[in-house]
Structure formats: C-alpha cells, structure tokens
Enzyme design. Sequence first.
Site, mmCIF file in Angstrom:
data_model
loop_
_atom_site.group_PDB
_atom_site.id
_atom_site.type_symbol
_atom_site.label_atom_id
_atom_site.label_comp_id
_atom_site.label_asym_id
_atom_site.label_seq_id
_atom_site.Cartn_x
_atom_site.Cartn_y
_atom_site.Cartn_z
ATOM 1 N N LYS A 60 -6.599 -4.997 -3.074
ATOM 2 C CA LYS A 60 -7.248 -5.645 -1.920
ATOM 3 C C LYS A 60 -8.298 -4.715 -1.308
ATOM 4 O O LYS A 60 -8.051 -3.528 -1.132
ATOM 5 C CB LYS A 60 -6.195 -6.036 -0.877
ATOM 6 C CG LYS A 60 -5.383 -4.887 -0.307
ATOM 7 C CD LYS A 60 -4.275 -5.429 0.603
ATOM 8 C CE LYS A 60 -3.501 -4.348 1.306
ATOM 9 N NZ LYS A 60 -4.244 -3.560 2.265
ATOM 10 N N LYS A 92 -7.658 -4.859 4.845
ATOM 11 C CA LYS A 92 -6.350 -4.495 5.372
ATOM 12 C C LYS A 92 -5.325 -5.568 5.046
ATOM 13 O O LYS A 92 -4.188 -5.274 4.699
ATOM 14 C CB LYS A 92 -6.427 -4.272 6.892
ATOM 15 C CG LYS A 92 -7.482 -3.256 7.335
ATOM 16 C CD LYS A 92 -7.301 -1.907 6.671
ATOM 17 C CE LYS A 92 -8.339 -0.907 7.136
ATOM 18 N NZ LYS A 92 -8.370 0.298 6.263
ATOM 19 N N CYS A 115 -2.104 -2.442 7.818
ATOM 20 C CA CYS A 115 -2.057 -3.376 6.687
ATOM 21 C C CYS A 115 -0.817 -4.261 6.685
ATOM 22 O O CYS A 115 -0.877 -5.415 6.241
ATOM 23 C CB CYS A 115 -2.197 -2.605 5.379
ATOM 24 S SG CYS A 115 -3.867 -1.919 5.217
ATOM 25 N N GLU A 149 -4.657 -0.812 -1.335
ATOM 26 C CA GLU A 149 -5.962 -0.914 -0.672
ATOM 27 C C GLU A 149 -6.948 -0.048 -1.440
ATOM 28 O O GLU A 149 -6.667 1.127 -1.722
ATOM 29 C CB GLU A 149 -5.881 -0.425 0.787
ATOM 30 C CG GLU A 149 -7.228 -0.548 1.500
ATOM 31 C CD GLU A 149 -7.203 -0.111 2.958
ATOM 32 O OE1 GLU A 149 -6.126 0.121 3.512
ATOM 33 O OE2 GLU A 149 -8.308 0.003 3.532
ATOM 34 N N GLN A 209 7.689 -13.344 21.548
ATOM 35 C CA GLN A 209 7.418 -14.768 21.808
ATOM 36 C C GLN A 209 8.102 -15.686 20.792
ATOM 37 O O GLN A 209 7.478 -16.573 20.218
ATOM 38 C CB GLN A 209 5.907 -15.039 21.819
ATOM 39 C CG GLN A 209 5.158 -14.226 22.884
ATOM 40 C CD GLN A 209 3.695 -14.565 22.889
ATOM 41 O OE1 GLN A 209 3.320 -15.652 23.306
ATOM 42 N NE2 GLN A 209 2.876 -13.637 22.439
ATOM 43 N N ASP A 262 0.788 -1.255 0.000
ATOM 44 C CA ASP A 262 0.000 0.000 0.000
ATOM 45 C C ASP A 262 0.813 1.296 0.000
ATOM 46 O O ASP A 262 0.453 2.262 0.698
ATOM 47 C CB ASP A 262 -0.949 0.013 1.207
ATOM 48 C CG ASP A 262 -1.964 -1.116 1.193
ATOM 49 O OD1 ASP A 262 -1.941 -1.921 0.247
ATOM 50 O OD2 ASP A 262 -2.765 -1.208 2.137
ATOM 51 N N VAL A 304 3.172 0.340 4.207
ATOM 52 C CA VAL A 304 2.434 1.097 5.230
ATOM 53 C C VAL A 304 1.018 0.537 5.366
ATOM 54 O O VAL A 304 0.480 -0.028 4.424
ATOM 55 C CB VAL A 304 2.381 2.593 4.843
ATOM 56 C CG1 VAL A 304 3.778 3.161 4.762
ATOM 57 C CG2 VAL A 304 1.616 2.851 3.550
ATOM 58 N N THR A 305 0.411 0.743 6.550
ATOM 59 C CA THR A 305 1.055 1.208 7.754
ATOM 60 C C THR A 305 1.408 -0.003 8.616
ATOM 61 O O THR A 305 0.754 -1.045 8.551
ATOM 62 C CB THR A 305 0.137 2.168 8.568
ATOM 63 O OG1 THR A 305 -1.043 1.465 8.968
ATOM 64 C CG2 THR A 305 -0.237 3.378 7.788
HETATM 65 C C1 C5J Z 1 -3.116 0.702 5.489
HETATM 66 C C2 C5J Z 1 -4.876 1.916 6.585
HETATM 67 N N1 C5J Z 1 -2.593 0.493 4.306
HETATM 68 N N2 C5J Z 1 -4.104 2.299 7.595
HETATM 69 N N3 C5J Z 1 -4.359 1.262 5.523
HETATM 70 O O1 C5J Z 1 -2.495 0.452 6.510
HETATM 71 O O2 C5J Z 1 -6.055 2.176 6.578
#
Ligand code: C5J
Length: 225
Positions: free
Chosen positions: A134, A137, A167, A77, A207, A29, A162-163
């Site tokens: 997509k 996320k 995502c 996205e 973990q 993204d 990102v972010t």
């Molecule tokens: C992504 C969002 N790409 N933060 N989208 O992380 O809505």
Amino acid sequence: MHTSQGIPIDAEPYAFELVPSECALLIIDMQRDFLEPGGFGEMLGNDVSQLRRTIEPNRKLLAAWRKAGLQVMHTREGHRPDLTDLPPAKKIRGRSKTCIGDAGPMGRILVRGEAGHDIIPELYPLSNEPVIDKPGKGAFYATDLHAILQHRGIKQLVVTGVTTEVCVNTTVREANDRGYDCLVPEDCVGSYFPEFQQMGLKMIKAQGGIFGWVCSSANILPAIF
Ligand code: C5J
C-alpha cells in the site's frame, strides 16, 4: 455488512460476535524499518521497544489463525522503486533530511524490494497469505484488498500491527466505511508514543464502537483453538 451469530468475544464497548469463516486476520505493516533496532524508525529517534512488544502476541495469534486454517493477510507501506506512486506532498512532509526513497540503514526507505521494507522474520507471510503493498496509510487506498476480501466472503477483520494511531486506525476507519466489523486486540497493536496508543484505541471503541471493538488477544485465542 452485518454478521448474524458468532462466538462472543469479551471486548469493548460490548461483545464481538466472531464468525471464524468470515473473519480475516489483517496484520498491518510489521516491517523491519518500523520495528527493528537499527532501522529507519529507530534512526528517527523512536523507541522501537514500544512496537516490539507486539511481536509475541501477534506471533501467537498468527499461529492460531494458521492452525485453524483461517484467512490471513499482511500489509506493507511502501512505494515503487521509481517513486511514481509517491505523492510529492508525502515525500517532503516532515522536512526531514532523509526522505522516502533515500538510502537508509536497511536500503532505500519505504521502497518495495528493499530489506527494511519487508516484514519481520517472526511474522513472515506464508506463500498462500496475500501481502498488500500500500502506498498510503490505509490498507484500502489504491490497493486490491477490498476485492480480495469480497472474493473470500470476509465480513469481519481482526486488525493488528503498527502503528496504532496511523496505519491501524486509518485502515480500521476505511474498513468500517466499507461495512466490515473490526476487532483490534490492544496487545497486538503498537505506537512509538504511549499516549497515542491509548487514544488510538479509545477512538475506535468510543461512542458504542464507532469504528470497531477493542479487546485483548487472550480473549480471541480460545475462540480460534
Ligand atoms: C504506519 C507510519 N505503518 N506511522 N506508518 O503506521 O508512518
């Protein structure tokens, strides 16, 4: 899905065994609306410099991957122009005056085909690099990513973009459940919120690497060149 022997990459919680021919670079993204000044992300009051610092490390990693002839995939996205794949719950979430599908600074927000939905020029996909559109996320939900990876014999993913906490984390978790080993270079992922950046990375490597591994891109580059 477990790979045998590879090139050891210094990572946390322990070395990642990189097998270049089985490892795709998956860039999540890196879209204009999230990263560019004047885009939707900034319009919402976010500090886009927190994301823009990832562009140069991503550019270097992408150049190395391409030069080595390895697999590269990108995600975006977004939704169909008629919004038939937009869950009503996602549309109204946040109670914002401006929603997905409305006019934004770079076209309709998170709608495929609009300028803001596209990938930033610095990391623009080549024609042989699959772009996964997509609606959610995670990059595996309602996409053909898993099928493409399987057909190409991919067992490991270097996940950037990102972010970090949204995502990237969702995709790493989805990939982990499908048997992929994920390595996340911390300088190549970004969040608008520094505390989420830290926690998002901690959650991946905690973990014993419950979702994957974290390192610096500088540790990966020598293995690829
Ligand atoms: C992504 C969002 N790409 N933060 N989208 O992380 O809505």
